[in-house]
Design a protein around this motif. Structure first.
Motif, PDB file in Angstrom:
ATOM      1  N   GLN A 332       0.979  -1.238  -0.173  1.00  0.00           N
ATOM      2  CA  GLN A 332      -0.053  -0.079  -0.071  1.00  0.00           C
ATOM      3  C   GLN A 332       0.740   1.258   0.077  1.00  0.00           C
ATOM      4  OE1 GLN A 332      -2.810   0.156   3.426  1.00  0.00           O
ATOM      5  NE2 GLN A 332      -3.799   1.957   2.515  1.00  0.00           N
ATOM      6  N   LEU A 333       1.938   1.024   0.663  1.00  0.00           N
ATOM      7  CA  LEU A 333       2.918   2.502   0.805  1.00  0.00           C
ATOM      8  C   LEU A 333       3.672   2.540  -0.556  1.00  0.00           C
ATOM      9  CD1 LEU A 333       4.536   1.617   4.133  1.00  0.00           C
ATOM     10  CD2 LEU A 333       2.949   3.578   3.664  1.00  0.00           C
ATOM     11  N   ARG A 334       3.939   1.568  -1.352  1.00  0.00           N
ATOM     12  CA  ARG A 334       4.527   1.621  -2.604  1.00  0.00           C
ATOM     13  C   ARG A 334       3.458   2.361  -3.750  1.00  0.00           C
ATOM     14  NH1 ARG A 334       6.012  -4.145  -1.949  1.00  0.00           N
ATOM     15  NH2 ARG A 334       8.109  -4.161  -0.863  1.00  0.00           N
ATOM     16  N   ARG A 335       2.181   1.846  -3.421  1.00  0.00           N
ATOM     17  CA  ARG A 335       1.307   2.199  -4.578  1.00  0.00           C
ATOM     18  C   ARG A 335       0.984   3.834  -4.110  1.00  0.00           C
ATOM     19  NH1 ARG A 335      -1.505  -2.579  -3.080  1.00  0.00           N
ATOM     20  NH2 ARG A 335      -2.663  -1.349  -1.814  1.00  0.00           N
ATOM     21  N   GLU A 336       0.561   4.231  -2.738  1.00  0.00           N
ATOM     22  CA  GLU A 336       0.319   5.489  -2.597  1.00  0.00           C
ATOM     23  C   GLU A 336       1.553   6.619  -2.462  1.00  0.00           C
ATOM     24  OE1 GLU A 336      -1.530   5.497   1.269  1.00  0.00           O
ATOM     25  OE2 GLU A 336      -3.292   4.215   0.684  1.00  0.00           O
ATOM     26  N   SER A 337       2.640   6.185  -2.563  1.00  0.00           N
ATOM     27  CA  SER A 337       3.717   7.057  -2.532  1.00  0.00           C
ATOM     28  C   SER A 337       4.269   7.457  -3.926  1.00  0.00           C
ATOM     29  CB  SER A 337       5.077   6.344  -1.764  1.00  0.00           C
ATOM     30  OG  SER A 337       5.772   5.269  -2.612  1.00  0.00           O
ATOM     31  N   HIS A 338       3.898   6.430  -4.943  1.00  0.00           N
ATOM     32  CA  HIS A 338       4.398   6.640  -6.229  1.00  0.00           C
ATOM     33  C   HIS A 338       5.841   6.691  -6.412  1.00  0.00           C
ATOM     34  CE1 HIS A 338       0.063   7.391  -7.112  1.00  0.00           C
ATOM     35  NE2 HIS A 338       0.012   8.285  -6.225  1.00  0.00           N
ATOM     36  N   LEU A 339       6.541   5.909  -5.675  1.00  0.00           N
ATOM     37  CA  LEU A 339       7.971   5.758  -5.509  1.00  0.00           C
ATOM     38  C   LEU A 339       8.316   4.349  -5.909  1.00  0.00           C
ATOM     39  CD1 LEU A 339       8.979   7.612  -2.288  1.00  0.00           C
ATOM     40  CD2 LEU A 339       9.113   8.741  -4.560  1.00  0.00           C
ATOM     41  N   PRO A 340       9.610   4.320  -6.552  1.00  0.00           N
ATOM     42  CA  PRO A 340      10.134   2.830  -6.821  1.00  0.00           C
ATOM     43  C   PRO A 340       9.833   1.873  -5.584  1.00  0.00           C
ATOM     44  CG  PRO A 340      11.642   4.477  -7.543  1.00  0.00           C
ATOM     45  CD  PRO A 340      10.616   5.322  -6.837  1.00  0.00           C
ATOM     46  N   GLY A 341       9.521   0.841  -6.233  1.00  0.00           N
ATOM     47  CA  GLY A 341       9.350  -0.268  -4.782  1.00  0.00           C
ATOM     48  C   GLY A 341      10.439  -0.361  -3.624  1.00  0.00           C
ATOM     49  N   SER A 342      11.627  -0.522  -4.346  1.00  0.00           N
ATOM     50  CA  SER A 342      12.745  -0.694  -3.756  1.00  0.00           C
ATOM     51  C   SER A 342      13.200   0.324  -2.934  1.00  0.00           C
ATOM     52  CB  SER A 342      14.182  -1.129  -4.694  1.00  0.00           C
ATOM     53  OG  SER A 342      14.365   0.033  -5.519  1.00  0.00           O
ATOM     54  N   GLN A 343      12.817   1.687  -3.147  1.00  0.00           N
ATOM     55  CA  GLN A 343      13.241   2.645  -2.520  1.00  0.00           C
ATOM     56  C   GLN A 343      12.357   2.939  -1.553  1.00  0.00           C
ATOM     57  OE1 GLN A 343      12.722   6.583  -4.828  1.00  0.00           O
ATOM     58  NE2 GLN A 343      13.326   7.710  -2.883  1.00  0.00           N
ATOM     59  N   VAL A 344      10.950   2.556  -1.519  1.00  0.00           N
ATOM     60  CA  VAL A 344      10.121   2.509  -0.491  1.00  0.00           C
ATOM     61  C   VAL A 344      10.670   1.512   0.662  1.00  0.00           C
ATOM     62  CG1 VAL A 344       7.601   2.159   0.252  1.00  0.00           C
ATOM     63  CG2 VAL A 344       8.119   3.324  -1.940  1.00  0.00           C
ATOM     64  N   THR A 345      10.842   0.418   0.071  1.00  0.00           N
ATOM     65  CA  THR A 345      11.364  -0.549   1.203  1.00  0.00           C
ATOM     66  C   THR A 345      12.481  -0.053   1.961  1.00  0.00           C
ATOM     67  OG1 THR A 345      10.821  -2.355  -0.214  1.00  0.00           O
ATOM     68  CG2 THR A 345      12.290  -2.908   1.460  1.00  0.00           C
ATOM     69  N   SER A 346      13.438   0.509   1.289  1.00  0.00           N
ATOM     70  CA  SER A 346      14.662   1.042   1.968  1.00  0.00           C
ATOM     71  C   SER A 346      14.187   2.277   2.947  1.00  0.00           C
ATOM     72  CB  SER A 346      15.754   1.591   0.824  1.00  0.00           C
ATOM     73  OG  SER A 346      16.741   2.400   1.457  1.00  0.00           O
ATOM     74  N   LEU A 347      13.275   3.112   2.476  1.00  0.00           N
ATOM     75  CA  LEU A 347      12.956   4.097   3.329  1.00  0.00           C
ATOM     76  C   LEU A 347      12.253   3.603   4.609  1.00  0.00           C
ATOM     77  CD1 LEU A 347      11.598   6.464   0.609  1.00  0.00           C
ATOM     78  CD2 LEU A 347      13.412   6.881   1.898  1.00  0.00           C
ATOM     79  N   VAL A 348      11.384   2.606   4.400  1.00  0.00           N
ATOM     80  CA  VAL A 348      10.326   2.069   5.562  1.00  0.00           C
ATOM     81  C   VAL A 348      11.608   1.480   6.602  1.00  0.00           C
ATOM     82  CG1 VAL A 348       8.902   0.280   6.028  1.00  0.00           C
ATOM     83  CG2 VAL A 348       8.613   1.733   4.217  1.00  0.00           C
ATOM     84  N   LEU A 349      12.497   0.576   6.017  1.00  0.00           N
ATOM     85  CA  LEU A 349      13.403   0.165   7.009  1.00  0.00           C
ATOM     86  C   LEU A 349      14.352   0.995   7.657  1.00  0.00           C
ATOM     87  CD1 LEU A 349      14.947  -2.737   7.839  1.00  0.00           C
ATOM     88  CD2 LEU A 349      16.532  -2.272   5.793  1.00  0.00           C
ATOM     89  N   LYS A 350      14.710   2.376   7.136  1.00  0.00           N
ATOM     90  CA  LYS A 350      15.430   3.378   7.711  1.00  0.00           C
ATOM     91  C   LYS A 350      14.568   4.061   8.630  1.00  0.00           C
ATOM     92  CE  LYS A 350      18.047   7.429   6.559  1.00  0.00           C
ATOM     93  NZ  LYS A 350      18.532   8.465   5.802  1.00  0.00           N
ATOM     94  N   LEU A 351      13.445   4.130   8.468  1.00  0.00           N
ATOM     95  CA  LEU A 351      12.396   4.641   9.579  1.00  0.00           C
ATOM     96  C   LEU A 351      12.103   4.035  10.607  1.00  0.00           C
ATOM     97  CD1 LEU A 351       9.695   6.599   6.990  1.00  0.00           C
ATOM     98  CD2 LEU A 351      11.459   7.637   8.423  1.00  0.00           C
ATOM     99  N   GLU A 352      12.052   2.525  10.191  1.00  0.00           N
ATOM    100  CA  GLU A 352      11.750   1.669  11.338  1.00  0.00           C
ATOM    101  C   GLU A 352      13.081   1.628  12.344  1.00  0.00           C
ATOM    102  OE1 GLU A 352      10.683  -3.069  12.053  1.00  0.00           O
ATOM    103  OE2 GLU A 352      11.085  -2.188  10.051  1.00  0.00           O
TER     104      GLU A 352
END
Length: 369
Positions: A332-352
């Motif tokens: 859902q975060l990948r869809r709503e952010s309109h960012l590349p999937g790998s970038q979203v995963t990296s951002l989420v991991l960093k925020l965590e």
């Protein structure tokens, strides 16, 4: 599920892939199975992978050892705890070089509310023995889980005192769970499985080789809220553990000793160089950690608010997708952010890792308020 476990264990056995690189792969592909199913060019294009590591992944074929390990942990009621699992120790997960896979036998909560690692010399004097025993005894009423390394001296005293007072205690091993080192501690280890646990990153059949102990020490330091050095010389594993804990921005405490006493030289040096806070017993530790009756536990505090000031634009964008306490799946975060999937995963991991987002079962996330 079995296929994913095979690939999780296999990922830890590739010579050119360490824990940090493995996490980058997981951040890109989201699962161990997907790593092994990736095309060569896709692997090579990931930062820090390149042709050599890509080839090592694609050429890995030692699944016989992997299957033996799965059979062993199944037969012996050992829990594999992968980096992406909700059972993985969250304190340790935020350490950059934490192990991708842990093997656990026991019933203690690896994410208990209060965890203290107690370390020290393998040859303590009467003072060290007495102080260590008293420290653990006085922590018993405060729901503290005691962690140490199962070694001679302060380690085993801490474990045995915890058992004596009904406290969960976890031993971190520098070898596989098919043995106990030193063997004289096997009886204590068996008791710990019933009221605590044994934890390692090593496969069965792994010997307690010299190079494994510093690796063990980073788990001892990373899994706890605080590390206490009770008695130590100027060199040794306990000082390594203290330095690792400092590198993780963990609280480090030391019991002072007499000037000139070689047993106290390491603790005194930690205090002198501001690498550890001086404590004389459990009361000092409890007050410093906010665990006494006059302070809220640290787990109830909210240090994250300051971190929002340091977030970049992409990280802030991810946070704007959350409303209140709602939970969002990674897709859902990948869809709503309109960012590349790998970038979203990296951002989420960093925020965590910055304690801004909390990982939930089923690849869901929630803002920590």
């Amino acid at each position: 599920m079995q296929e994913e476990l095979r690939h999780q264990i296999a990922l830890t056995q590739i010579p050119q892939i360490g824990d940090i690189v493995a996490k980058k792969l997981l951040g890109h592909f989201h699962s161990a199975s997907a790593v092994f199913k990736a095309a060569k060019h896709e692997l090579e294009n990931i930062p820090d992978i390149g042709t050599v590591r890509a080839a090592a992944i694609l050429e890995f074929c030692d699944y016989e050892q992997v299957d033996r390990e799965i059979a062993y942990i199944t037969q012996n009621n050992i829990q594999p705890v992968f980096y992406t699992s909700v059972q993985y120790p969250q304190r340790l997960r935020h350490c950059a070089d934490s192990p991708v896979m842990l093997y656990y036998k026991g019933n203690a909560d690896l994410n208990a509310g209060r965890i203290v690692s107690i370390v020290g010399t393998r040859a303590p004097g009467d003072y060290g023995r007495t102080v260590c025993a008293k420290l653990v005894e006085d922590l018993a009423a405060h729901k503290v889980t005691v962690v140490s390394g199962m070694a001679y001296g302060i380690d085993i005293i801490a474990h045995r005192q915890a058992l004596l007072h009904g406290m969960p205690t976890i031993g971190v091993l520098a070898h596989g769970l098919d043995r106990i080192y030193p063997p004289q501690h096997k009886g204590t280890a068996m008791e710990m499985v019933e009221n605590g646990g044994l934890l390692t990153e090593f496969l069965s059949d792994t010997m307690p080789d010299k190079q494994h102990f510093p690796m063990r020490n980073r788990i001892v330091a990373g899994i706890a809220d605080a590390t206490v050095v009770v008695e130590s010389g100027l060199k040794g594993g306990s000082l390594i553990t203290a330095d690792i804990a400092n590198s993780y921005n963990k609280d480090v405490f030391a019991i002072p000793g007499r000037v000139g006493d070689p047993h106290a030289a390491g603790c005194n040096e930690l205090i002198r160089t501001n690498r550890a806070m001086l404590i004389t017993g459990a009361a000092d530790l409890l007050q410093a950690m906010g665990w006494d009756h006059h302070h809220a536990p640290k787990s109830q505090l909210n240090p994250q608010r300051e971190l929002f000031l340091t977030l970049d634009e992409a990280e802030q964008h991810i946070l704007t997708l959350f409303t209140g306490n709602d939970e969002k799946h990674i897709d859902q975060l990948r869809r709503e952010s309109h960012l590349p999937g790998s970038q979203v995963t990296s951002l989420v991991l960093k925020l965590e890792m910055q304690h801004v987002l909390r990982g939930l079962p089923g690849q869901k996330y929630q803002v920590i308020n």
